[in-house]
Scaffold this active site. Structure first.
Site, PDB file in Angstrom:
ATOM      1  CG  HIS A 141     -13.693   5.273  -4.671  1.00 27.20           C
ATOM      2  ND1 HIS A 141     -13.232   4.019  -4.985  1.00 27.20           N
ATOM      3  CD2 HIS A 141     -12.653   5.900  -4.062  1.00 27.20           C
ATOM      4  CE1 HIS A 141     -11.992   3.878  -4.582  1.00 27.20           C
ATOM      5  NE2 HIS A 141     -11.607   5.010  -4.022  1.00 27.20           N
ATOM      6  CG  ASP A 149      -9.278   2.696  -9.393  1.00 34.00           C
ATOM      7  OD1 ASP A 149      -8.681   3.545 -10.090  1.00 34.00           O
ATOM      8  OD2 ASP A 149      -9.164   1.475  -9.580  1.00 34.00           O
TER       9      ASP A 149
END
Length: 506
Positions: A479, A483
């Site tokens: 992450h 994303d």
């Protein structure tokens, strides 16, 4: 004569009392600034707490020097065991006040400023910037109260005794073995044998750099450092590309093959109600890397179902032109090609986290998982997006052929090693529908392919339902780099290439 001796003893006792009073006053002042309770025990003596013994100041007066304080490397965090001096803000003769930054200390996690706890003057620096790792408590500088006393410390050296002072609280530290006549910067030499190059030269590297090098299978001696004094940093390890020298080192290590083979073939040890199965060195390294990656990388997972009907038709059409069964294409080759094409469509997923920045790679180098257990390897298919299906198939077959002698106890060839920019694993052969793979650092994504199965799906046009061959693909993402939106775009591109395989031929 008796009168002279009496005067001498009286003066000596007065000096001792003054020294004891000064040290006690300083200790109380220091504890008060740190918010620590003041007890009747000395804050510097062997009975002090472990935190104090591992960190700040170690007042000691030598008969031939003015009143001074030997400052040890502070513990700037509860878990800090060692660090290195990044840069000095002050030099010999410079005055400082409480709160002034004396130097910056590099740890395996961050660079932290070391602030003065009281007023004073720097008399001598004992650990130069970039001189290598220093254990907490080892001397780094000497301070005095008056600038007039600085000149007396031009030839000051630290004896072995001060370095061993914290032994009353902790196990005897290695720096106690440092030679007394040498200056303090030589203290880190106690750790040198563990990181010495083959030529006997010392190698300076941060703890994080050593950890990454070990996880990636690199020899720390082969990596060029970009830090102060040639110190190897974490970025140097991440940017390192194994050269021919690394291959030569591996070849020289072949003399150790019998020992490694004996470890791989070690017999199980039976106990009362259990059996212990020894692991090979390679299996232990793989386990350590996966554990480290799972701990460091913030994983999240995306899953998509893919219709395989058109890909099956395209594969059958291409294989019909290849009468030789050994040269025919499998489904895995198409899926690897589709993964490479998806990376070109969404290049921001072909990246690595570099602490202070994100590095996006131009080439797509795929790690493919082959083997299992002690024979688990992840060889690399380089520049997969620019290779044809036939070339990818040939490399996969070469990996399988290279794995056979390894399963028989021989040393793994270099073709089975390497670190790419993306990893693909196929668990469909085991009937697994889906899997959430662990990302292999320094990569930011990993794809797991499940088994193909017949499912009833909504039909098109007049068909309400129809039967189709479906497959589930799961993408693990870092992450910090990829994303949710970017991960979804990548899976959409992968799905599009698989369901429209003609795009893979362009």
């Amino acid at each position: 004569v008796l009168l002279v001796q009496s005067i001498f003893l009286s003066n000596k006792k007065r000096r001792d009392n003054m020294a004891s009073s000064a040290i006690g006053s300083y200790s109380r002042t220091l504890l008060r600034k740190l918010g620590r309770p003041i007890t009747q025990q000395s804050a510097i003596g062997p009975s002090s707490s472990a935190w104090m013994s591992r960190s700040l100041l170690r007042p000691r007066w030598f008969a031939s020097y003015p009143a001074h304080e030997v400052v040890g490397l502070p513990a700037l965090s509860p878990t800090m065991e060692s660090g290195s001096i990044g840069s000095w803000t002050l030099g010999p003769g410079d005055s400082f006040a409480a709160g002034d930054v004396i130097c910056s200390v590099e740890t395996d996690k961050a660079t932290v400023d070391f602030e003065a706890q009281d007023d004073g003057v720097v008399a001598k620096i004992l650990a130069e910037a970039g001189s290598g790792d220093i254990k907490v408590g080892d001397p780094i500088l000497v301070t005095v109260e008056s600038e007039e006393d600085v000149a007396a410390f031009a030839d000051f050296t630290v004896e072995a005794a001060p370095a061993a002072a914290p032994a009353a609280v902790e196990a005897p530290p290695a720096p106690a073995a440092a030679a007394p006549p040498t200056p303090a910067p030589a203290a880190p030499a106690a750790a040198a044998p563990a990181v010495a190059a083959a030529s006997g030269e010392r190698v300076f590297a941060s703890p994080l750099a050593r950890m990454l090098a070990k996880e990636m299978g690199y020899e720390i001696e082969q990596i060029a450092g970009s830090g102060p004094g040639g110190r190897i940093l974490a970025d140097d390890v991440k940017e390192f590309t194994p050269s021919a020298a690394a291959s030569a080192t591996t070849a020289d290590a072949s003399t150790q093959a019998p020992a490694l083979a004996s470890m791989q073939t070690a017999a199980p040890v039976a106990g009362e109600g259990y059996t212990d199965y020894p692991l090979s060195v390679h299996a232990q390294e793989v386990a350590a890397r996966l554990q480290q990656s799972k701990r460091n990388v913030p994983h999240y997972y995306l899953t998509v179902d893919v219709n395989m009907d058109k890909l099956i038709e395209t594969r059958a059409a291409l294989n019909s032109t290849m009468p030789d069964e050994d040269s025919q294409l499998g489904m895995y080759e198409f899926l690897l090609k589709a993964a490479g094409a998806a990376m070109k469509t969404v290049p921001s997923a072909n990246a690595s986290w570099m602490d202070s920045h994100v590095r996006v790679f131009g080439d797509v180098n795929l790690n493919v998982v082959v083997g299992s257990g002690d024979s688990l390897y992840t060889p690399v298919i380089s520049k997969v997006s620019s290779k044809g299906l036939k070339a990818i198939s040939s490399e996969l077959k070469s990996f399988t052929a290279a794995l056979e002698p390894v399963e028989e106890g021989e040393e793994a060839p270099s073709v089975l090693g390497g670190v790419g920019t993306f990893t693909v694993m196929n668990l469909g052969m085991y009937g697994i529908k889906s899997c959430a793979p662990i990302i292999r650092e320094p990569q930011s994504c990993a794809l797991a392919i499940g088994a193909m199965e017949n499912r009833i799906i909504p039909g098109e046009d007049e068909e309400i339902y129809k039967e189709a061959v479906m497959m589930t693909a799961t993408l693990s993402c870092d992450h910090r780099v990829v994303d949710g939106a970017v991960g979804a775009q990548w899976l959409a591109a992968f799905k599009s290439h698989v369901e429209n395989p003609n795009s893979l031929l362009l």
